[in-house]
Design a protein around this motif. Sequence first.
Motif, PDB file in Angstrom:
ATOM      1  N   ILE A 130     -36.470  35.731  -0.937  1.00 12.21           N
ATOM      2  CA  ILE A 130     -35.932  34.919  -2.033  1.00 12.21           C
ATOM      3  C   ILE A 130     -34.492  34.512  -1.739  1.00 12.21           C
ATOM      4  CG2 ILE A 130     -35.168  35.029  -4.451  1.00 12.21           C
ATOM      5  CD1 ILE A 130     -37.687  36.687  -5.020  1.00 12.21           C
ATOM      6  N   ALA A 131     -33.687  35.465  -1.265  1.00 11.47           N
ATOM      7  CA  ALA A 131     -32.276  35.189  -0.993  1.00 11.47           C
ATOM      8  C   ALA A 131     -32.095  34.141   0.099  1.00 11.47           C
ATOM      9  CB  ALA A 131     -31.572  36.484  -0.602  1.00 11.47           C
ATOM     10  N   GLN A 132     -33.068  34.022   1.001  1.00 10.93           N
ATOM     11  CA  GLN A 132     -32.980  33.079   2.112  1.00 10.93           C
ATOM     12  C   GLN A 132     -33.566  31.712   1.792  1.00 10.93           C
ATOM     13  OE1 GLN A 132     -35.163  35.195   5.105  1.00 10.93           O
ATOM     14  NE2 GLN A 132     -33.629  36.822   5.308  1.00 10.93           N
ATOM     15  N   SER A 133     -34.086  31.535   0.586  1.00 13.28           N
ATOM     16  CA  SER A 133     -34.864  30.327   0.277  1.00 13.28           C
ATOM     17  C   SER A 133     -34.208  29.526  -0.839  1.00 13.28           C
ATOM     18  CB  SER A 133     -36.296  30.720  -0.115  1.00 13.28           C
ATOM     19  OG  SER A 133     -36.901  31.503   0.877  1.00 13.28           O
ATOM     20  N   LYS A 134     -33.230  28.746  -0.510  1.00 11.65           N
ATOM     21  CA  LYS A 134     -32.561  27.912  -1.501  1.00 11.65           C
ATOM     22  C   LYS A 134     -33.468  26.731  -1.859  1.00 11.65           C
ATOM     23  CE  LYS A 134     -28.992  30.562  -1.195  1.00 11.65           C
ATOM     24  NZ  LYS A 134     -28.706  31.563  -2.242  1.00 11.65           N
ATOM     25  N   ALA A 135     -33.887  26.676  -3.104  1.00 13.54           N
ATOM     26  CA  ALA A 135     -34.791  25.621  -3.588  1.00 13.54           C
ATOM     27  C   ALA A 135     -36.044  25.529  -2.722  1.00 13.54           C
ATOM     28  CB  ALA A 135     -34.074  24.274  -3.643  1.00 13.54           C
ATOM     29  N   GLY A 136     -36.477  26.665  -2.181  1.00 13.74           N
ATOM     30  CA  GLY A 136     -37.591  26.656  -1.246  1.00 13.74           C
ATOM     31  C   GLY A 136     -38.963  26.734  -1.877  1.00 13.74           C
ATOM     32  N   PHE A 137     -39.026  27.085  -3.165  1.00 18.53           N
ATOM     33  CA  PHE A 137     -40.331  27.287  -3.803  1.00 18.53           C
ATOM     34  C   PHE A 137     -40.384  26.600  -5.167  1.00 18.53           C
ATOM     35  CE2 PHE A 137     -39.771  30.974  -1.005  1.00 18.53           C
ATOM     36  CZ  PHE A 137     -40.925  30.870  -0.245  1.00 18.53           C
ATOM     37  N   ASP A 138     -41.582  26.144  -5.496  1.00 17.79           N
ATOM     38  CA  ASP A 138     -41.812  25.578  -6.828  1.00 17.79           C
ATOM     39  C   ASP A 138     -42.208  26.661  -7.820  1.00 17.79           C
ATOM     40  OD1 ASP A 138     -41.503  22.674  -6.177  1.00 17.79           O
ATOM     41  OD2 ASP A 138     -43.157  23.148  -4.826  1.00 17.79           O
ATOM     42  N   LEU A 162     -29.551  40.881 -13.346  1.00 21.93           N
ATOM     43  CA  LEU A 162     -29.015  39.525 -13.486  1.00 21.93           C
ATOM     44  C   LEU A 162     -28.782  38.868 -12.125  1.00 21.93           C
ATOM     45  CD1 LEU A 162     -26.523  40.019 -16.455  1.00 21.93           C
ATOM     46  CD2 LEU A 162     -28.651  38.695 -16.467  1.00 21.93           C
ATOM     47  N   ALA A 163     -28.305  39.645 -11.159  1.00 25.53           N
ATOM     48  CA  ALA A 163     -28.076  39.088  -9.827  1.00 25.53           C
ATOM     49  C   ALA A 163     -29.400  38.674  -9.184  1.00 25.53           C
ATOM     50  CB  ALA A 163     -27.343  40.097  -8.950  1.00 25.53           C
ATOM     51  N   GLY A 164     -30.439  39.498  -9.353  1.00 24.61           N
ATOM     52  CA  GLY A 164     -31.742  39.169  -8.788  1.00 24.61           C
ATOM     53  C   GLY A 164     -32.351  37.937  -9.421  1.00 24.61           C
ATOM     54  N   LEU A 165     -32.196  37.812 -10.727  1.00 18.45           N
ATOM     55  CA  LEU A 165     -32.717  36.630 -11.414  1.00 18.45           C
ATOM     56  C   LEU A 165     -31.955  35.385 -11.000  1.00 18.45           C
ATOM     57  CD1 LEU A 165     -33.332  38.154 -14.953  1.00 18.45           C
ATOM     58  CD2 LEU A 165     -35.062  37.434 -13.298  1.00 18.45           C
ATOM     59  N   ALA A 166     -30.657  35.529 -10.741  1.00 17.74           N
ATOM     60  CA  ALA A 166     -29.875  34.384 -10.268  1.00 17.74           C
ATOM     61  C   ALA A 166     -30.352  33.936  -8.892  1.00 17.74           C
ATOM     62  CB  ALA A 166     -28.393  34.754 -10.226  1.00 17.74           C
ATOM     63  N   ARG A 167     -30.669  34.906  -8.030  1.00 17.47           N
ATOM     64  CA  ARG A 167     -31.198  34.552  -6.696  1.00 17.47           C
ATOM     65  C   ARG A 167     -32.542  33.850  -6.815  1.00 17.47           C
ATOM     66  NH1 ARG A 167     -28.878  39.674  -5.343  1.00 17.47           N
ATOM     67  NH2 ARG A 167     -30.831  40.727  -5.855  1.00 17.47           N
ATOM     68  N   ALA A 168     -33.377  34.336  -7.722  1.00 18.23           N
ATOM     69  CA  ALA A 168     -34.684  33.699  -7.913  1.00 18.23           C
ATOM     70  C   ALA A 168     -34.524  32.273  -8.410  1.00 18.23           C
ATOM     71  CB  ALA A 168     -35.523  34.514  -8.900  1.00 18.23           C
ATOM     72  N   ARG A 169     -33.581  32.075  -9.303  1.00 16.40           N
ATOM     73  CA  ARG A 169     -33.358  30.728  -9.848  1.00 16.40           C
ATOM     74  C   ARG A 169     -32.893  29.770  -8.746  1.00 16.40           C
ATOM     75  NH1 ARG A 169     -30.123  27.338 -13.027  1.00 16.40           N
ATOM     76  NH2 ARG A 169     -31.196  26.625 -14.937  1.00 16.40           N
ATOM     77  N   GLU A 170     -32.035  30.260  -7.867  1.00 15.39           N
ATOM     78  CA  GLU A 170     -31.558  29.428  -6.763  1.00 15.39           C
ATOM     79  C   GLU A 170     -32.668  29.136  -5.754  1.00 15.39           C
ATOM     80  OE1 GLU A 170     -28.230  31.371  -5.035  1.00 15.39           O
ATOM     81  OE2 GLU A 170     -26.916  31.065  -6.779  1.00 15.39           O
ATOM     82  N   ALA A 171     -33.646  30.037  -5.651  1.00 14.66           N
ATOM     83  CA  ALA A 171     -34.741  29.840  -4.693  1.00 14.66           C
ATOM     84  C   ALA A 171     -35.790  28.860  -5.199  1.00 14.66           C
ATOM     85  CB  ALA A 171     -35.405  31.180  -4.384  1.00 14.66           C
ATOM     86  N   LEU A 172     -35.696  28.483  -6.466  1.00 12.95           N
ATOM     87  CA  LEU A 172     -36.674  27.581  -7.072  1.00 12.95           C
ATOM     88  C   LEU A 172     -36.226  26.130  -6.999  1.00 12.95           C
ATOM     89  CD1 LEU A 172     -37.574  29.640 -10.265  1.00 12.95           C
ATOM     90  CD2 LEU A 172     -39.150  29.081  -8.394  1.00 12.95           C
TER      91      LEU A 172
END
Length: 223
Positions: A130-138, A162-172
């Motif tokens: 997730i941390a490596q995937s900026k806007a990588g997933f729908d 909160l940090a994990g959810l922020a990373r997930a949001r950035e990966a979407l």
Amino acid sequence: MIPWIELDRAEIPGETATLRLKQRGAEFSIMLGANELMNSRLSGSEEALAELAAEKLAGCAGPRVLIGGLGMGFTLRAALAVLPADARIVVAELVPAVVRWAKGPMADVFQGALDDPRMEISVGDVTQLIAQSKAGFDAILLDVDNGPDGLTRAANDRLYDLAGLARAREALSPKGVLAVWSSGPDDRFTARMKKSGFLTEVKTVRANAKRRGARHVIWLGCR
């Protein structure tokens, strides 16, 4: 009554806990100590995780989906059934033995899902992916533990703070969706989802494929 037979054991990376694969006739169970993490007879809520997320992706061309946790393949099978032919699915599985079990003793449970050209397995920590995937997933579908509080692995808490959810949001992608499975409700996690900027829905679903059994929870968070 047919007795349970232990087929294999596997260490969880970074933890002292051990997973055990058990079989009784055609039924399989994955255990962590005295806790049953999953059973091949109960697939309804895991299937709902994929189905509810796919509804949010309606109209999305070539959706890219990340599934955290291979388990017994219920979420993967459901995702393959409802997503279009141009979808791409990555399944992140931390424990290599779980992949081996899927290809070996539990092959019938997976019903050929691992052979679908739309999917691939990434053996490793979904947090890092997730941390490596900026806007990588729908869509990101998380079923890596019993819920937002890590049971199998303390480090899983990093997915749900909160940090994990922020990373997930950035990966979407801009209209992406985060879907999280849990064995029970958690009002604090609902609050964290909203605080992280997700338009959040909380769904109650049944554990059994026939929509009976225990009530599980799925959070859906849209960007």
